[in-house]
Design an enzyme around this catalytic site. Structure first.
Site, PDB file in Angstrom:
ATOM      1  N   CYS A  47       5.797   0.090   7.237  1.00  0.00           N
ATOM      2  CA  CYS A  47       5.421   1.232   6.423  1.00  0.00           C
ATOM      3  C   CYS A  47       6.603   1.621   5.547  1.00  0.00           C
ATOM      4  O   CYS A  47       7.736   1.635   6.033  1.00  0.00           O
ATOM      5  CB  CYS A  47       5.030   2.400   7.331  1.00  0.00           C
ATOM      6  SG  CYS A  47       4.535   3.877   6.437  1.00  0.00           S
ATOM      7  N   LEU A  48       6.331   1.926   4.282  1.00  0.00           N
ATOM      8  CA  LEU A  48       7.429   2.284   3.378  1.00  0.00           C
ATOM      9  C   LEU A  48       8.102   3.587   3.804  1.00  0.00           C
ATOM     10  O   LEU A  48       9.241   3.839   3.422  1.00  0.00           O
ATOM     11  CB  LEU A  48       6.923   2.392   1.931  1.00  0.00           C
ATOM     12  CG  LEU A  48       6.434   1.068   1.319  1.00  0.00           C
ATOM     13  CD1 LEU A  48       5.901   1.299  -0.089  1.00  0.00           C
ATOM     14  CD2 LEU A  48       7.548   0.021   1.306  1.00  0.00           C
ATOM     15  N   HIS A  65      -4.590   1.376   7.378  1.00  0.00           N
ATOM     16  CA  HIS A  65      -3.254   1.975   7.504  1.00  0.00           C
ATOM     17  C   HIS A  65      -3.074   3.096   6.464  1.00  0.00           C
ATOM     18  O   HIS A  65      -2.591   4.181   6.795  1.00  0.00           O
ATOM     19  CB  HIS A  65      -2.210   0.860   7.320  1.00  0.00           C
ATOM     20  CG  HIS A  65      -0.783   1.310   7.275  1.00  0.00           C
ATOM     21  ND1 HIS A  65       0.172   0.839   8.150  1.00  0.00           N
ATOM     22  CD2 HIS A  65      -0.134   2.157   6.442  1.00  0.00           C
ATOM     23  CE1 HIS A  65       1.341   1.407   7.861  1.00  0.00           C
ATOM     24  NE2 HIS A  65       1.191   2.210   6.819  1.00  0.00           N
ATOM     25  N   GLU A  66      -3.493   2.840   5.226  1.00  0.00           N
ATOM     26  CA  GLU A  66      -3.313   3.839   4.156  1.00  0.00           C
ATOM     27  C   GLU A  66      -4.228   5.048   4.369  1.00  0.00           C
ATOM     28  O   GLU A  66      -3.812   6.183   4.149  1.00  0.00           O
ATOM     29  CB  GLU A  66      -3.551   3.217   2.781  1.00  0.00           C
ATOM     30  CG  GLU A  66      -2.614   2.069   2.410  1.00  0.00           C
ATOM     31  CD  GLU A  66      -1.149   2.353   2.670  1.00  0.00           C
ATOM     32  OE1 GLU A  66      -0.724   3.514   2.532  1.00  0.00           O
ATOM     33  OE2 GLU A  66      -0.422   1.419   3.041  1.00  0.00           O
ATOM     34  N   GLN A  72       2.865  10.133   1.098  1.00  0.00           N
ATOM     35  CA  GLN A  72       4.173   9.478   1.219  1.00  0.00           C
ATOM     36  C   GLN A  72       5.097   9.812   0.052  1.00  0.00           C
ATOM     37  O   GLN A  72       6.306   9.603   0.127  1.00  0.00           O
ATOM     38  CB  GLN A  72       4.011   7.953   1.308  1.00  0.00           C
ATOM     39  CG  GLN A  72       3.361   7.497   2.593  1.00  0.00           C
ATOM     40  CD  GLN A  72       3.267   5.983   2.631  1.00  0.00           C
ATOM     41  OE1 GLN A  72       2.331   5.397   2.115  1.00  0.00           O
ATOM     42  NE2 GLN A  72       4.272   5.344   3.227  1.00  0.00           N
ATOM     43  N   GLY A 100       0.836  -1.200   0.000  1.00  0.00           N
ATOM     44  CA  GLY A 100       0.000   0.000   0.000  1.00  0.00           C
ATOM     45  C   GLY A 100       0.867   1.244   0.000  1.00  0.00           C
ATOM     46  O   GLY A 100       2.015   1.204   0.461  1.00  0.00           O
ATOM     47  N   HIS A 108      -2.837   7.480   6.729  1.00  0.00           N
ATOM     48  CA  HIS A 108      -1.832   8.389   6.149  1.00  0.00           C
ATOM     49  C   HIS A 108      -2.485   9.692   5.687  1.00  0.00           C
ATOM     50  O   HIS A 108      -1.872  10.751   5.756  1.00  0.00           O
ATOM     51  CB  HIS A 108      -1.137   7.735   4.950  1.00  0.00           C
ATOM     52  CG  HIS A 108       0.041   6.884   5.301  1.00  0.00           C
ATOM     53  ND1 HIS A 108       1.159   7.382   5.929  1.00  0.00           N
ATOM     54  CD2 HIS A 108       0.293   5.570   5.104  1.00  0.00           C
ATOM     55  CE1 HIS A 108       2.050   6.394   6.095  1.00  0.00           C
ATOM     56  NE2 HIS A 108       1.536   5.280   5.608  1.00  0.00           N
TER      57      HIS A 108
HETATM   58 NI    NI Z   1       2.458   3.389   5.638  1.00  0.00          NI
END
Ligand code: NI
Length: 172
Positions: free
Chosen positions: A94-95, A136-137, A50, A45, A140
């Site tokens: 998380c990226l 989670h997304e 991000q 995701g 963000h």
């Molecule tokens: Ni994340």
């Protein structure tokens, strides 16, 4: 084209993203780049903030089984309409917080509504990894990270590691 992913701590990751008025060629192009960036990472995701775009757009694909067809999803203005009382704990990452993982508990099932890239209103109920990932997304887009669910000490420890990582990367 692969986009650079912002690493925590970054003020853009703490901001509330702006609603998207309508689908556009610009958003379509951004969605393609975000999906390519997510698959390349690899991740399941990615949210627009991000990659430094403060718009309410997320991409995800939680298909993990080898040989199973990919299911890339793009959501504009996604909203969690309802969550189950049943909870599920997953070890999240998380990226924007590379190589850090921690258990987070969230509703096991959520109904999400959104607009797709053709401007159609969509609604679907997700469970398992998809439910965790979509929550989670969407977090963000509210400037919320999975580490915000952790105890302050653990959160500070991870943040210190990320500050160090960013310093090392800037030097390299
Ligand atoms: Ni994340």
């Amino acid at each position: 084209m692969i986009l650079p992913i912002l690493i925590h701590p970054d003020p853009r990751l703490k901001k509330v993203a702006d609603p998207v008025a309508d689908s556009s060629d610009e958003l379509r192009a951004l969605a393609d780049k975000m999906l390519a960036t997510m698959y390349d990472a690899p991740g399941i995701g990615l949210a627009a903030p991000q990659v430094g775009i403060m718009s309410r757009m997320i991409v995800l694909d939680c298909v993990k089984e080898e040989g199973e067809a990919a299911r890339p999803m793009v959501m504009l203005n996604p909203v969690v309409e309802a969550g189950s009382d049943d909870l599920n704990t997953y070890e999240e990452g998380c990226l924007s917080i590379p190589e850090q993982f921690a258990d987070v508990t969230r509703p096991a099932e959520v109904t999400v509504s959104w607009m797709d890239l053709d401007g159609n209103a969509k609604r679907e109920t997700f469970d398992g990894l998809w439910a965790t990932c979509v929550q989670h997304e969407i977090d963000h887009l509210e400037g919320k990270l999975f580490i915000d669910y952790l105890k302050p000490l653990k959160r500070q420890m991870i943040t210190r590691k990320m500050v160090k990582l960013k310093r090392e990367r800037a030097r390299a």
